[in-house]
Scaffold this active site. Structure first.
Site, PDB file in Angstrom:
ATOM      1  CG  MET A  52      -1.814  -1.110   1.222  1.00  0.00           C
ATOM      2  SD  MET A  52      -3.585  -0.959   2.014  1.00  0.00           S
ATOM      3  CE  MET A  52      -2.971  -0.488   3.758  1.00  0.00           C
ATOM      4  CG  HIS A  57       8.530   0.366   5.974  1.00  0.00           C
ATOM      5  ND1 HIS A  57       8.787  -1.261   5.930  1.00  0.00           N
ATOM      6  CD2 HIS A  57       7.016   0.427   6.268  1.00  0.00           C
ATOM      7  CE1 HIS A  57       7.710  -1.807   6.140  1.00  0.00           C
ATOM      8  NE2 HIS A  57       6.330  -1.000   6.374  1.00  0.00           N
ATOM      9  CG  HIS A  98       6.832  -1.901   2.013  1.00  0.00           C
ATOM     10  ND1 HIS A  98       6.741  -0.766   2.757  1.00  0.00           N
ATOM     11  CD2 HIS A  98       5.650  -2.465   2.360  1.00  0.00           C
ATOM     12  CE1 HIS A  98       5.537  -0.627   3.241  1.00  0.00           C
ATOM     13  NE2 HIS A  98       4.759  -1.551   3.010  1.00  0.00           N
TER      14      HIS A  98
HETATM   15  P1  AMP Z   1       1.530  -2.851   3.491  1.00  0.00           P
HETATM   16  O1  AMP Z   1       2.073  -1.832   2.419  1.00  0.00           O
HETATM   17  O2  AMP Z   1       1.548  -2.567   4.693  1.00  0.00           O
HETATM   18  O3  AMP Z   1       0.130  -3.475   3.034  1.00  0.00           O
HETATM   19  O4  AMP Z   1       2.446  -4.080   3.381  1.00  0.00           O
HETATM   20  C1  AMP Z   1       2.757  -4.844   2.124  1.00  0.00           C
HETATM   21  C2  AMP Z   1       3.780  -5.928   2.325  1.00  0.00           C
HETATM   22  O5  AMP Z   1       4.885  -5.655   3.166  1.00  0.00           O
HETATM   23  C3  AMP Z   1       2.902  -7.100   3.212  1.00  0.00           C
HETATM   24  O6  AMP Z   1       3.096  -8.416   2.629  1.00  0.00           O
HETATM   25  C4  AMP Z   1       3.206  -6.847   4.481  1.00  0.00           C
HETATM   26  O7  AMP Z   1       3.286  -8.028   5.283  1.00  0.00           O
HETATM   27  C5  AMP Z   1       4.955  -6.499   4.342  1.00  0.00           C
HETATM   28  N1  AMP Z   1       5.379  -5.918   5.406  1.00  0.00           N
HETATM   29  C6  AMP Z   1       4.954  -4.612   6.231  1.00  0.00           C
HETATM   30  N2  AMP Z   1       5.742  -4.532   6.909  1.00  0.00           N
HETATM   31  C7  AMP Z   1       6.723  -5.438   7.186  1.00  0.00           C
HETATM   32  C8  AMP Z   1       7.815  -5.549   7.948  1.00  0.00           C
HETATM   33  N3  AMP Z   1       8.039  -4.898   8.822  1.00  0.00           N
HETATM   34  N4  AMP Z   1       8.641  -6.588   7.748  1.00  0.00           N
HETATM   35  C9  AMP Z   1       8.251  -7.572   6.687  1.00  0.00           C
HETATM   36  N5  AMP Z   1       7.192  -7.370   5.773  1.00  0.00           N
HETATM   37  C10 AMP Z   1       6.546  -6.182   6.122  1.00  0.00           C
END
Ligand code: AMP
Length: 290
Positions: A30, A34, A37
């Site tokens: 999304m 960071h 990602h």
């Molecule tokens: P999001 O943008 O929050 O929807 O996350 C996108 C992807 O990044 C998802 O598969 C999350 O599980 C992964 N993700 C987000 N934060 C972390 C983190 N701190 N460590 C590992 N993967 C992450």
């Protein structure tokens, strides 16, 4: 790095890759990228010839009163980070591209897996997640897709979806990336004030306490979960849940085993944070100072 903004741009990328005999890896996000990602990108690049990173804040996974409007966004910065990390194609669709008509067909996670943990406090969340991920798989047609263990329930559900719907994509999971003090990286950490930021450490501390208690011989899942709750509350986290569950189907366990997952969620102010770790064995909490 190419930027695809429409389904047909993206489908063109897939066709060109197929014609060239190249495999594609997809990293759905999304945005507000960071290091967590970007490690998914690192893993994706090892899995396929070309890496596609999608950036899409999916409205159907947000409930009423949640943070859809305020969700942090910075597309220019994201594109720069993605490019510098070796992403080949950024897929940045609009709502119109992803939902050209009101959605009538949904991927239903079911109550057993989808109604527990985060699904209990966010009732339509996983239906929105699975539906958008299925759409992304349909548009990008990746050979492999990479997700983070940070969203453990999401990862379990996506694996289930792929298995039960026989989707032709392999799912790879990457470890949780943490700040030096242990806080799991999250785009939502941007909401936290300095004081809230230190309360938020309660989640990682709770997991560490559970792992220490397990190492010290405690096996009763309920007592481990209570310990996690206590540690979070002391830190100033309003606990949503703390549970010790089976790693494959997230069912509650009574006796914890090394691979059991302790999953926690809570609010710091209005920000909802989640974290998890196995009760024993390798975890990214090991490198974190007390
Ligand atoms: P999001 O943008 O929050 O929807 O996350 C996108 C992807 O990044 C998802 O598969 C999350 O599980 C992964 N993700 C987000 N934060 C972390 C983190 N701190 N460590 C590992 N993967 C992450």
């Amino acid at each position: 790095m190419r930027v695809a903004r429409t389904r047909s741009d993206m489908q063109g990328v897939r066709e060109a890759a197929t014609d060239a005999g190249q495999t594609l890896a997809l990293v759905p996000t999304m945005g507000y990228l960071h290091e967590g990602h970007l490690r998914l990108v690192d893993l994706a690049r090892k899995q396929a010839d070309e890496t596609v990173l999608s950036i899409y804040v999916n409205p159907t996974q947000f409930g009423a009163g949640e943070d859809l409007e305020s969700y942090p966004r910075d597309l220019e910065r994201d594109l720069g980070l993605a490019e510098s990390r070796g992403v080949d194609v950024a897929f940045v669709p609009s709502d119109r591209e992803m939902y050209p008509q009101p959605q009538s067909v949904w991927v239903d996670p079911g109550d057993e897996l989808g109604g527990r943990l985060c699904g209990a406090s966010r009732p339509a969340h996983f239906r929105g997640v699975l539906t958008v991920v299925a759409k992304l798989f349909g548009i990008v047609q990746p050979d492999v897709a990479v997700f983070g263990r940070k969203d453990y329930q999401q990862a379990v559900l996506i694996r289930r979806m792929v298995g039960e719907l026989a989707l032709p994509v392999r799912i790879e999971l990457a470890p949780i990336v943490r700040e030096p003090d242990g806080l799991a990286m999250s785009s939502r950490n941007a909401y936290l004030t300095e004081a809230q930021r230190s309360s938020a450490l309660g989640l990682a501390r709770a997991l560490r306490a559970v792992r220490e208690a397990f190492a010290g011989g405690e096996r009763t899942a309920q007592r481990l979960a209570e310990l996690a709750r206590d540690v979070m509350e002391v830190a100033g986290v309003r606990v949503d849940y703390a549970e010790v569950v089976h790693p494959d189907d997230l069912s509650p366990v009574s006796e914890a085993e090394p691979a059991s997952i302790c999953a926690v969620a809570g609010y710091v102010g209005t920000t909802r944070l989640i974290d998890n770790a196995p009760v024993a064995g390798p975890s990214s909490l090991e490198n974190v100072g007390a």
